[in-house]
Write a protein that holds these residues in place. Structure first.
Motif, PDB file in Angstrom:
ATOM      1  N   ASN A 113      12.635 -34.876  68.450  1.00 41.26           N
ATOM      2  CA  ASN A 113      11.475 -34.590  67.601  1.00 41.26           C
ATOM      3  C   ASN A 113      11.675 -33.308  66.802  1.00 41.26           C
ATOM      4  O   ASN A 113      11.288 -33.229  65.631  1.00 41.26           O
ATOM      5  CB  ASN A 113      10.211 -34.477  68.457  1.00 41.26           C
ATOM      6  CG  ASN A 113       9.762 -35.810  69.008  1.00 41.26           C
ATOM      7  OD1 ASN A 113      10.087 -36.863  68.452  1.00 41.26           O
ATOM      8  ND2 ASN A 113       9.020 -35.793  70.108  1.00 41.26           N
ATOM      9  N   GLN A 114      12.295 -32.310  67.430  1.00 40.71           N
ATOM     10  CA  GLN A 114      12.553 -31.061  66.723  1.00 40.71           C
ATOM     11  C   GLN A 114      13.554 -31.261  65.600  1.00 40.71           C
ATOM     12  O   GLN A 114      13.374 -30.733  64.495  1.00 40.71           O
ATOM     13  CB  GLN A 114      13.060 -30.008  67.702  1.00 40.71           C
ATOM     14  CG  GLN A 114      12.006 -29.488  68.657  1.00 40.71           C
ATOM     15  CD  GLN A 114      12.545 -28.420  69.588  1.00 40.71           C
ATOM     16  OE1 GLN A 114      13.717 -28.045  69.520  1.00 40.71           O
ATOM     17  NE2 GLN A 114      11.690 -27.912  70.456  1.00 40.71           N
ATOM     18  N   PHE A 117      11.793 -32.933  62.804  1.00 37.92           N
ATOM     19  CA  PHE A 117      10.860 -32.010  62.149  1.00 37.92           C
ATOM     20  C   PHE A 117      11.576 -31.158  61.107  1.00 37.92           C
ATOM     21  O   PHE A 117      11.139 -31.048  59.957  1.00 37.92           O
ATOM     22  CB  PHE A 117      10.216 -31.109  63.208  1.00 37.92           C
ATOM     23  CG  PHE A 117       9.349 -30.012  62.639  1.00 37.92           C
ATOM     24  CD1 PHE A 117       8.025 -30.233  62.338  1.00 37.92           C
ATOM     25  CD2 PHE A 117       9.872 -28.742  62.419  1.00 37.92           C
ATOM     26  CE1 PHE A 117       7.238 -29.225  61.816  1.00 37.92           C
ATOM     27  CE2 PHE A 117       9.095 -27.720  61.902  1.00 37.92           C
ATOM     28  CZ  PHE A 117       7.765 -27.967  61.604  1.00 37.92           C
ATOM     29  N   TYR A 118      12.702 -30.552  61.495  1.00 31.98           N
ATOM     30  CA  TYR A 118      13.426 -29.677  60.573  1.00 31.98           C
ATOM     31  C   TYR A 118      14.132 -30.481  59.476  1.00 31.98           C
ATOM     32  O   TYR A 118      14.241 -30.017  58.335  1.00 31.98           O
ATOM     33  CB  TYR A 118      14.434 -28.825  61.342  1.00 31.98           C
ATOM     34  CG  TYR A 118      13.778 -27.750  62.187  1.00 31.98           C
ATOM     35  CD1 TYR A 118      13.170 -26.651  61.592  1.00 31.98           C
ATOM     36  CD2 TYR A 118      13.765 -27.843  63.578  1.00 31.98           C
ATOM     37  CE1 TYR A 118      12.558 -25.681  62.354  1.00 31.98           C
ATOM     38  CE2 TYR A 118      13.151 -26.868  64.346  1.00 31.98           C
ATOM     39  CZ  TYR A 118      12.546 -25.786  63.741  1.00 31.98           C
ATOM     40  OH  TYR A 118      11.943 -24.830  64.492  1.00 31.98           O
ATOM     41  N   ARG A 120      13.107 -33.294  58.069  1.00 31.61           N
ATOM     42  CA  ARG A 120      12.132 -33.718  57.067  1.00 31.61           C
ATOM     43  C   ARG A 120      11.763 -32.581  56.123  1.00 31.61           C
ATOM     44  O   ARG A 120      11.379 -32.818  54.976  1.00 31.61           O
ATOM     45  CB  ARG A 120      10.868 -34.237  57.769  1.00 31.61           C
ATOM     46  CG  ARG A 120      11.044 -35.617  58.388  1.00 31.61           C
ATOM     47  CD  ARG A 120       9.783 -36.031  59.113  1.00 31.61           C
ATOM     48  NE  ARG A 120       9.887 -37.408  59.596  1.00 31.61           N
ATOM     49  CZ  ARG A 120       8.951 -38.003  60.342  1.00 31.61           C
ATOM     50  NH1 ARG A 120       7.850 -37.336  60.668  1.00 31.61           N
ATOM     51  NH2 ARG A 120       9.113 -39.241  60.739  1.00 31.61           N
ATOM     52  N   ARG A 121      11.869 -31.349  56.589  1.00 30.07           N
ATOM     53  CA  ARG A 121      11.514 -30.192  55.772  1.00 30.07           C
ATOM     54  C   ARG A 121      12.715 -29.549  55.105  1.00 30.07           C
ATOM     55  O   ARG A 121      12.582 -28.566  54.393  1.00 30.07           O
ATOM     56  CB  ARG A 121      10.770 -29.162  56.637  1.00 30.07           C
ATOM     57  CG  ARG A 121       9.354 -29.616  56.961  1.00 30.07           C
ATOM     58  CD  ARG A 121       8.789 -28.913  58.167  1.00 30.07           C
ATOM     59  NE  ARG A 121       7.395 -29.322  58.382  1.00 30.07           N
ATOM     60  CZ  ARG A 121       7.043 -30.475  58.943  1.00 30.07           C
ATOM     61  NH1 ARG A 121       7.973 -31.340  59.313  1.00 30.07           N
ATOM     62  NH2 ARG A 121       5.766 -30.768  59.107  1.00 30.07           N
ATOM     63  N   SER A 141       5.685 -22.094  61.244  1.00 27.06           N
ATOM     64  CA  SER A 141       4.827 -23.242  61.392  1.00 27.06           C
ATOM     65  C   SER A 141       3.750 -23.085  62.432  1.00 27.06           C
ATOM     66  O   SER A 141       2.839 -23.842  62.532  1.00 27.06           O
ATOM     67  CB  SER A 141       5.643 -24.463  61.739  1.00 27.06           C
ATOM     68  OG  SER A 141       6.325 -24.227  62.945  1.00 27.06           O
ATOM     69  N   ASP A 236       0.875 -26.442  57.048  1.00 23.27           N
ATOM     70  CA  ASP A 236       1.608 -26.269  58.310  1.00 23.27           C
ATOM     71  C   ASP A 236       1.493 -24.837  58.807  1.00 23.27           C
ATOM     72  O   ASP A 236       2.433 -24.271  59.370  1.00 23.27           O
ATOM     73  CB  ASP A 236       3.093 -26.635  58.146  1.00 23.27           C
ATOM     74  CG  ASP A 236       3.283 -28.122  57.943  1.00 23.27           C
ATOM     75  OD1 ASP A 236       2.421 -28.897  58.403  1.00 23.27           O
ATOM     76  OD2 ASP A 236       4.283 -28.520  57.324  1.00 23.27           O
TER      77      ASP A 236
END
Length: 257
Positions: A113-114, A117-118, A120-121, A141, A236
């Motif tokens: 998940n981490q 998360f990074y 996608r950004r 964030s 965020d």
């Protein structure tokens, strides 16, 4: 769901003992859940962090974010520290290790998940250190999306997005690292100078800072701005500021998108 003690031959509930026969200890997951879940997010602990005043444990990110709005334990309301609650929390390696052994998929899922998360950004995931004390400064964030500034808040995290430039500017106006953390006492003029240095603009261009639909005055401090804006201006957990590049003489902006 049950957990069994390995190396035993026949199964029975805890508390029954026999002679010459190994027994299996059976533990219901529901009976363990209260000790390995975070009362803030309701999920299993990630980077378990304990308040040393009352020994209640939460996810590190959940607790750090919570402590920016309160100095009391979210479970028992004990005062953690009058001015710096971050000094009274510690990573609980033992409890996290127990959770990882009971439910190994939790750690692997959190890692994935981490990464997502990074990814996608479009930013690089930070490397985890081995410090046993969580840093009092959470990732950007995790900065609380609120216009309320507490006495311990001295900095604010900002997201700088490029929205356009005049026709004479031919380069890409977006700075590589658009996430910055600055003092609340800094002014819009400081942000403008920062962008001018990063983009090497010289004297031919000027920078307009836009928050919402308004162009910000250079003398406006970030503390005053954070007290005026609504939660809609946070993305965020970061204060969203747009900037445009204008000709120092013409003062006209064109959309480059």
């Amino acid at each position: 769901m049950y957990f069994y003690k390995e190396g035993c031959r026949d199964g029975c509930m805890a508390g029954h003992h026999g002679h010459g026969t190994s027994r299996t200890l059976v533990i219901r997951l529901t009976s363990v859940n209260p000790y390995i879940t975070c009362h803030l997010c309701g999920g299993y602990l990630v980077d378990a962090t304990t308040i040393i005043e009352c020994l209640h444990t939460f996810c590190k990110s959940c607790l750090v974010q919570y402590l920016y709005t309160s100095k009391r334990c979210p479970t028992c309301d004990t005062l953690i520290h009058e001015t710096n609650p971050f000094s009274c929390i510690r990573l609980d390696r033992t409890k996290q290790d127990i959770l990882n052994k009971l439910l190994p998929y939790v750690a692997s899922d959190e890692t994935e998940n981490q990464k997502l998360f990074y990814k996608r950004r479009g930013i690089t995931a930070p490397q985890k250190g081995d410090s046993r004390t969580p840093s009092p400064s959470p990732p950007p964030s995790l900065t609380p999306p609120s216009s309320v500034c507490h006495i311990t808040d001295t900095h604010i995290s900002i997201l700088l997005e490029f929205i356009g430039a005049c026709n004479s500017f031919k380069k890409n106006g977006q700075i590589p690292k658009k996430f910055v953390r600055v003092s609340l006492d800094a002014s819009i003029r400081h942000i403008q100078r920062f962008l001018m240095r990063k983009l090497q603009l010289g004297d031919n261009y000027e920078v307009d800072i836009v928050c919402g639909m308004d162009i910000m005055e250079p003398d406006l401090t970030l503390r005053m701005l954070s007290e005026q804006v609504t939660d809609d201006q946070f993305q965020d957990g970061l204060l969203l500021l747009h900037y445009s590049l204008v000709d120092a003489e013409v003062q006209e902006v064109y959309d480059v998108s």
